[in-house]
Enzyme design. Structure first.
Site, PDB file in Angstrom:
ATOM      1  N   ASP A  36      -0.239  -3.266  12.634  1.00 45.11           N
ATOM      2  CA  ASP A  36      -0.150  -2.584  11.336  1.00 45.11           C
ATOM      3  C   ASP A  36      -1.433  -1.785  11.091  1.00 45.11           C
ATOM      4  O   ASP A  36      -1.899  -1.652   9.966  1.00 45.11           O
ATOM      5  CB  ASP A  36       0.095  -3.589  10.207  1.00 45.11           C
ATOM      6  CG  ASP A  36       0.561  -2.938   8.911  1.00 45.11           C
ATOM      7  OD1 ASP A  36       0.941  -1.741   8.941  1.00 45.11           O
ATOM      8  OD2 ASP A  36       0.545  -3.609   7.857  1.00 45.11           O
ATOM      9  N   ILE A  79      -4.159  -5.267   0.131  1.00 40.50           N
ATOM     10  CA  ILE A  79      -4.347  -5.070   1.563  1.00 40.50           C
ATOM     11  C   ILE A  79      -3.544  -3.847   2.008  1.00 40.50           C
ATOM     12  O   ILE A  79      -2.375  -3.692   1.656  1.00 40.50           O
ATOM     13  CB  ILE A  79      -3.904  -6.320   2.354  1.00 40.50           C
ATOM     14  CG1 ILE A  79      -4.865  -7.487   2.095  1.00 40.50           C
ATOM     15  CG2 ILE A  79      -3.874  -6.025   3.853  1.00 40.50           C
ATOM     16  CD1 ILE A  79      -4.433  -8.771   2.748  1.00 40.50           C
ATOM     17  N   ALA A  80      -4.178  -2.992   2.789  1.00 41.34           N
ATOM     18  CA  ALA A  80      -3.564  -1.708   3.161  1.00 41.34           C
ATOM     19  C   ALA A  80      -3.620  -1.533   4.669  1.00 41.34           C
ATOM     20  O   ALA A  80      -4.455  -0.806   5.196  1.00 41.34           O
ATOM     21  CB  ALA A  80      -4.281  -0.561   2.451  1.00 41.34           C
ATOM     22  N   GLY A  81      -2.727  -2.207   5.367  1.00 45.46           N
ATOM     23  CA  GLY A  81      -2.766  -2.147   6.812  1.00 45.46           C
ATOM     24  C   GLY A  81      -3.964  -2.910   7.341  1.00 45.46           C
ATOM     25  O   GLY A  81      -4.562  -3.737   6.642  1.00 45.46           O
ATOM     26  N   ASP A  97      -4.925 -10.817  12.217  1.00 49.43           N
ATOM     27  CA  ASP A  97      -6.281 -10.269  12.094  1.00 49.43           C
ATOM     28  C   ASP A  97      -7.208 -11.184  11.308  1.00 49.43           C
ATOM     29  O   ASP A  97      -8.355 -10.824  11.049  1.00 49.43           O
ATOM     30  CB  ASP A  97      -6.247  -8.884  11.446  1.00 49.43           C
ATOM     31  CG  ASP A  97      -5.673  -8.912  10.024  1.00 49.43           C
ATOM     32  OD1 ASP A  97      -5.130  -9.957   9.611  1.00 49.43           O
ATOM     33  OD2 ASP A  97      -5.757  -7.871   9.337  1.00 49.43           O
ATOM     34  N   ALA A 145       0.807  -1.217   0.000  1.00 48.15           N
ATOM     35  CA  ALA A 145       0.000   0.000   0.000  1.00 48.15           C
ATOM     36  C   ALA A 145       0.841   1.268   0.000  1.00 48.15           C
ATOM     37  O   ALA A 145       0.352   2.340   0.335  1.00 48.15           O
ATOM     38  CB  ALA A 145      -0.935  -0.009   1.206  1.00 48.15           C
ATOM     39  N   HIS A 146       2.124   1.159  -0.357  1.00 48.54           N
ATOM     40  CA  HIS A 146       2.987   2.332  -0.459  1.00 48.54           C
ATOM     41  C   HIS A 146       2.938   2.884  -1.881  1.00 48.54           C
ATOM     42  O   HIS A 146       2.838   2.128  -2.855  1.00 48.54           O
ATOM     43  CB  HIS A 146       4.430   1.966  -0.098  1.00 48.54           C
ATOM     44  CG  HIS A 146       4.604   1.580   1.331  1.00 48.54           C
ATOM     45  ND1 HIS A 146       5.288   2.363   2.234  1.00 48.54           N
ATOM     46  CD2 HIS A 146       4.171   0.503   2.016  1.00 48.54           C
ATOM     47  CE1 HIS A 146       5.273   1.775   3.414  1.00 48.54           C
ATOM     48  NE2 HIS A 146       4.603   0.640   3.312  1.00 48.54           N
ATOM     49  N   HIS A 195      -4.438 -11.004   7.053  1.00 49.74           N
ATOM     50  CA  HIS A 195      -3.049 -10.968   6.591  1.00 49.74           C
ATOM     51  C   HIS A 195      -2.402 -12.350   6.548  1.00 49.74           C
ATOM     52  O   HIS A 195      -1.605 -12.636   5.644  1.00 49.74           O
ATOM     53  CB  HIS A 195      -2.208 -10.062   7.508  1.00 49.74           C
ATOM     54  CG  HIS A 195      -2.335  -8.606   7.220  1.00 49.74           C
ATOM     55  ND1 HIS A 195      -3.456  -7.879   7.559  1.00 49.74           N
ATOM     56  CD2 HIS A 195      -1.477  -7.728   6.645  1.00 49.74           C
ATOM     57  CE1 HIS A 195      -3.282  -6.616   7.195  1.00 49.74           C
ATOM     58  NE2 HIS A 195      -2.091  -6.497   6.637  1.00 49.74           N
ATOM     59  N   HIS A 218       8.937  -5.627   2.771  1.00 44.51           N
ATOM     60  CA  HIS A 218       8.532  -5.027   1.500  1.00 44.51           C
ATOM     61  C   HIS A 218       9.659  -5.275   0.500  1.00 44.51           C
ATOM     62  O   HIS A 218      10.177  -4.347  -0.139  1.00 44.51           O
ATOM     63  CB  HIS A 218       8.234  -3.539   1.661  1.00 44.51           C
ATOM     64  CG  HIS A 218       6.886  -3.282   2.249  1.00 44.51           C
ATOM     65  ND1 HIS A 218       5.735  -3.367   1.507  1.00 44.51           N
ATOM     66  CD2 HIS A 218       6.499  -2.976   3.506  1.00 44.51           C
ATOM     67  CE1 HIS A 218       4.691  -3.093   2.282  1.00 44.51           C
ATOM     68  NE2 HIS A 218       5.134  -2.865   3.505  1.00 44.51           N
TER      69      HIS A 218
END
Length: 378
Positions: free
Chosen positions: A267, A301-303, A241, A133-134, A244, A188
């Site tokens: 995260d 997925i973004a955090g 969670d 997600a960066h 992930h 990453h």
């Protein structure tokens, strides 16, 4: 001020036992079994674990550490404190170096106030192939001079840097990080097994959210996962969670690395504790649906929307870890990563009275930080 907490099920590194503890001036001074001497605050048999330590979180309660707003950042820390995280790093996603430096300077003020334990740069020295997600447009090759400027901007409070070991100059920056007292976290990354080993040899000692944003395990091409799991010098982060990482893979990691090298993280991003909707994550836009955060464009997925109390409960209920092992992963291991295990991370005499009270279903019922109730048990 002295306080005795009695009739509790204490989870300590030595095991779980019914007993009591006394707190004086914010520290644990006595721990006992059975009935407490004299009068104490009875918690009716509830379970007490050490305060959680989260070394990777971006936001929560609708706010983000990336907002370059100390007041909003303090609200993020307070939100997670309310969920049992008594010690936290403020994680920043990739941004322009000048932006990261400005935000780090603002966060350093909160570090000096004791609201957060340090700053974590998750980027910009990460792989475009595994950027998650960066924003790929903001990624950069590692730059030693630039990194030193970022560290200076944090005024001694930069504690961690996530970096891809295969990038040009990465090994030099990892060595520089070690010299500056900054934890080099490998992640990453599109590195091979051999490149990951080189990153560990240079000083890499944490795996940023193991499995995520890195090549998967393969029987002929083991990649970074095998290298990171098998090396005793590395602590692996895991986001438990249910999105992930599959529970079986978390069990595999915890079995291979052991609780002493496994750190639960959230995260978390701004949507933690909030409803579904659209939220910012650095320069990116995230849609949250049914509690799952994904980039608006592409669906990566973004955090997460996770809090540490939920991660702890899932680790016991879904993964099958013991209370002692889950506590180690949620508190003592990340405290050791930060070099703070002499002060926090376990219920031990002489340590800060950072405590989380859980009911019979392991749901949060109270939080104490430095001997003061942040959330008083019912």
């Amino acid at each position: 001020m002295s306080l005795t907490v009695s009739d509790v099920r204490l989870v300590t590194p030595e095991g779980v036992h019914d007993g009591w503890l006394t707190i004086e001036d914010g520290k644990i001074t006595h721990i006992g079994r059975g009935q407490a001497p004299g009068n104490g605050r009875s918690l009716g048999g509830r379970t007490v674990v050490p305060g959680f330590v989260d070394i990777h979180t971006h936001g929560g309660g609708g706010g983000s550490y990336q907002q370059d707003d100390p007041e909003k950042a303090a609200e993020v820390a307070a939100f997670h404190l309310g969920h049992g995280t008594t010690t936290t790093l403020a994680s920043l996603v990739t941004a322009a170096p000048a932006t990261l430096a400005r935000t780090a300077s603002a966060l350093a003020d909160l570090c000096e106030q004791g609201l957060i334990a340090g700053i974590h740069f998750e980027g910009p020295y990460i792989s475009k192939a595994r950027c998650g997600a960066h924003d790929p447009a903001l990624l950069r090759e590692p730059d030693r001079a630039e990194f030193r400027e970022l560290v200076r901007a944090g005024r001694g409070h930069v504690r961690m840097l996530t970096i891809a070991a295969e990038l040009p100059n990465a090994l030099d920056v990892i060595r520089d990080a070690a010299a500056e007292g900054v934890i080099a976290a490998l992640g990453h990354s599109d590195a091979t097994y051999e490149q990951t080993i080189a990153g560990i040899e240079a000083g890499g000692s944490v795996a940023t959210h193991l499995y995520n944003a890195m090549p998967p395990l393969n029987h002929r091409d083991p990649g970074p996962v095998a290298a990171l799991l098998q090396d005793d010098r590395v602590t692996v982060e895991l986001v438990n969670d249910g999105v992930h990482v599959h529970p079986a893979m978390l069990r595999l990691a915890a079995h291979e690395s052991g609780p002493a090298r496994t750190a639960l993280i959230t995260d978390a991003m701004a949507a933690a504790g909030m409803g579904d909707g659209r939220y910012p994550l650095g320069s990116m836009t995230v849609d949250v649906e049914n509690g799952v955060a994904r980039l608006s464009e592409g669906g990566t997925i973004a955090g997460s929307t996770l809090t540490m109390d939920v991660a702890f409960r899932r680790t016991v209920r879904e993964v099958g870890a013991s209370l002692v092992d889950a506590s180690t992963m949620a508190s003592l291991t990340p405290a050791r990563v930060l070099g703070l295990d002499g002060e926090i991370g376990s219920i031990s005499v002489g340590k800060h009275a950072d405590l989380v009270v859980l009911d019979e279903d392991l749901r949060l019922d109270g939080v104490m930080r430095r001997g003061v109730w942040v959330r008083e048990p019912a």
